[in-house]
Design an enzyme around this catalytic site. Structure first.
Site, PDB file in Angstrom:
ATOM      1  N   ARG A  32       0.809  -1.236   0.000  1.00 54.64           N
ATOM      2  CA  ARG A  32       0.000   0.000   0.000  1.00 54.64           C
ATOM      3  C   ARG A  32       0.834   1.274   0.000  1.00 54.64           C
ATOM      4  NH1 ARG A  32      -3.903  -1.756   4.834  1.00 54.64           N
ATOM      5  NH2 ARG A  32      -5.322  -3.140   3.709  1.00 54.64           N
ATOM      6  N   CYS A  71      -9.243  -0.889   6.303  1.00 59.28           N
ATOM      7  CA  CYS A  71     -10.703  -0.766   6.434  1.00 59.28           C
ATOM      8  C   CYS A  71     -11.121   0.434   7.292  1.00 59.28           C
ATOM      9  CB  CYS A  71     -11.286  -2.062   6.986  1.00 59.28           C
ATOM     10  SG  CYS A  71     -10.279  -2.824   8.276  1.00 59.28           S
ATOM     11  N   GLN A  98     -13.837  -0.728  16.073  1.00 61.25           N
ATOM     12  CA  GLN A  98     -13.772  -1.617  14.914  1.00 61.25           C
ATOM     13  C   GLN A  98     -14.402  -2.975  15.177  1.00 61.25           C
ATOM     14  OE1 GLN A  98      -9.463   0.323  13.775  1.00 61.25           O
ATOM     15  NE2 GLN A  98     -10.003  -1.554  12.717  1.00 61.25           N
ATOM     16  N   SER A 101     -15.228  -8.639  12.567  1.00 58.73           N
ATOM     17  CA  SER A 101     -14.967  -9.224  11.243  1.00 58.73           C
ATOM     18  C   SER A 101     -13.727  -8.614  10.605  1.00 58.73           C
ATOM     19  CB  SER A 101     -16.175  -9.059  10.324  1.00 58.73           C
ATOM     20  OG  SER A 101     -16.538  -7.702  10.219  1.00 58.73           O
ATOM     21  N   GLY A 102     -13.277  -7.484  11.100  1.00 58.45           N
ATOM     22  CA  GLY A 102     -12.039  -6.871  10.605  1.00 58.45           C
ATOM     23  C   GLY A 102     -10.814  -7.679  10.966  1.00 58.45           C
ATOM     24  N   GLU A 124      -2.603  -1.200  13.473  1.00 54.19           N
ATOM     25  CA  GLU A 124      -3.720  -0.468  12.876  1.00 54.19           C
ATOM     26  C   GLU A 124      -3.517   1.054  12.940  1.00 54.19           C
ATOM     27  OE1 GLU A 124      -5.720  -2.413  11.470  1.00 54.19           O
ATOM     28  OE2 GLU A 124      -7.620  -1.403  11.098  1.00 54.19           O
ATOM     29  N   LYS A 127      -1.148   2.215  10.340  1.00 52.58           N
ATOM     30  CA  LYS A 127      -1.738   2.141   8.994  1.00 52.58           C
ATOM     31  C   LYS A 127      -2.622   3.359   8.736  1.00 52.58           C
ATOM     32  CE  LYS A 127      -2.098  -2.910   8.806  1.00 52.58           C
ATOM     33  NZ  LYS A 127      -3.054  -4.033   8.862  1.00 52.58           N
ATOM     34  N   ARG A 157     -10.946  -2.460  19.326  1.00 51.08           N
ATOM     35  CA  ARG A 157     -11.808  -3.548  18.833  1.00 51.08           C
ATOM     36  C   ARG A 157     -13.025  -3.638  19.759  1.00 51.08           C
ATOM     37  NH1 ARG A 157     -11.113  -5.380  14.028  1.00 51.08           N
ATOM     38  NH2 ARG A 157      -9.015  -6.185  14.349  1.00 51.08           N
ATOM     39  N   HIS A 164     -17.012  -0.463  10.853  1.00 55.77           N
ATOM     40  CA  HIS A 164     -16.024   0.270  11.653  1.00 55.77           C
ATOM     41  C   HIS A 164     -16.494   1.711  11.809  1.00 55.77           C
ATOM     42  CE1 HIS A 164     -13.534  -3.153  11.430  1.00 55.77           C
ATOM     43  NE2 HIS A 164     -12.570  -2.722  10.633  1.00 55.77           N
ATOM     44  N   ASN A 249     -16.717  -2.634   6.952  1.00 54.11           N
ATOM     45  CA  ASN A 249     -15.301  -2.975   6.807  1.00 54.11           C
ATOM     46  C   ASN A 249     -15.025  -4.088   5.812  1.00 54.11           C
ATOM     47  OD1 ASN A 249     -16.653  -4.215   9.228  1.00 54.11           O
ATOM     48  ND2 ASN A 249     -14.909  -5.577   9.081  1.00 54.11           N
TER      49      ASN A 249
END
Ligand SMILES: NC(=O)c1ccc[n+]([C@@H]2O[C@H](COP(=O)([O-])OP(=O)(O)OC[C@H]3O[C@@H](n4cnc5c(N)ncnc54)[C@H](OP(=O)(O)O)[C@@H]3O)[C@@H](O)[C@H]2O)c1
Length: 275
Positions: A32, A71, A98, A101-102, A124, A127, A157, A164, A249
């Site tokens: 990325r 996400c 968040q 499922s992330g 996270e 990022k 989380r 999210h 997300n």
């Protein structure tokens, strides 16, 4: 080729496909932030796809790699893009809530997350802090020029299945009232070429004026999971504005985002099979 591999595997599998002439649409973090790899949300920075030509030249790949964003960064980027274009952003503080499922499958152990909040998601925060300036920056024709604002992120989380939530406080270069911001956000719909794509929602960004929304359970599925819902747009007592943005997300923030990137490339005749 759509890649939803974990990053360690993606780091060597995705270049192998690119070398073999395939265009890889990746969810993984591995490439990325590379200086020749587009990090794309079509409504926000479709022009970044022009970096593919440089990538192919410099790496000697007949194919290539196009990535979609983290996400949590995705929802914040869609909410911030119109404000950055209209007023300029100088600083952003992001606090995320968040969904489980992330974390992929099987995800967070149930005894850790049920009735609980975990104030840590590995890597996270970095990022979000690195990807937002790239997403909202410019492609100059030979390099990415990141947006010149600083980002401070805190990631949590929470026991939510999908969606999210990002709580964002913003310092602007040009002062704007909450009503100014709402007007800009309501008028924004991204470039026309993206609005026509099959997976594009009617509205990439929807505003809710209800004081208790957006909520993951009620709003994450907006626009079949492709609409980012923004609410609670108000004055910030320390900076200028604050708001809450919600993105699905695993749809807008993952597979749906990758598919929209592929549709944009196909529309531009950039997929190997379309040429
Ligand atoms: N979940 C999200 O909200 C989200 C959002 C944005 C980006 N991402 C990124 O997207 C990627 C996938 O995330 P996820 O949540 O879907 O994770 P996941 O549930 O752990 O899925 C990873 C997938 O990769 C496969 N895999 C791993 N190593 C492989 C190998 N050597 N060869 C072939 N397949 C392999 C796994 O197959 P097996 O099941 O057979 O092991 C699994 O299907 C990650 O890089 C993640 O960071 C996730």
């Amino acid at each position: 080729v759509f890649s939803a591999l974990d990053a360690t595997t993606a780091a060597h599998v995705e270049p192998a496909f690119a070398r073999a002439g395939r265009l890889v649409l990746s969810n993984a973090k591995s490439f990325r932030l590379e200086p020749d790899v587009p990090l794309v949300i079509p409504e926000v920075n479709a022009s970044h796809l022009h970096a593919l030509a440089l990538q192919r030249r410099s790496r000697g790949w007949p194919g290539g790699i196009v990535t979609n964003a983290n996400c949590a960064a995705t929802g914040a980027a869609v909410a911030l893009a119109p404000l950055h274009a209209a007023f300029g952003i100088e600083q952003v503080f992001v606090t995320t809530l968040q969904a489980v499922s992330g974390a992929g499958y099987p995800g967070v152990p149930s005894l850790d997350i049920l009735g609980n909040v975990v104030p840590f998601i590995a890597e996270e925060e970095a990022k979000i802090e690195c990807e937002l300036p790239k997403l909202l920056g410019a492609w100059t024709g030979s390099a990415f020029a990141p947006a010149g604002f600083g980002v401070s992120a805190q990631a949590n989380r929470v026991p939510v299945e999908h969606g999210h939530l990002t709580c964002v406080a913003i310092k602007l270069a040009t002062r704007a009232s909450p009503d100014d911001a709402i007007r800009v956000l309501e008028e924004w719909s991204g470039p026309p070429e993206v609005r026509e794509l099959p997976s594009a929602p009617d509205r990439p960004l929807a505003i809710t004026r209800r004081e208790d929304r957006p909520q993951p359970r009620r709003d994450a599925g907006a626009g079949d999971g492709m609409t980012v819902t923004v609410g609670r747009i108000r004055q910030d007592p320390l900076l200028d504005l604050r708001l809450v943005a919600l993105a699905h997300n695993v749809v807008r923030g993952a597979a749906g985002g990758s598919i929209l990137n592929a549709e944009l490339l196909a529309h531009r005749g950039e997929l190997p099979c379309a040429s």
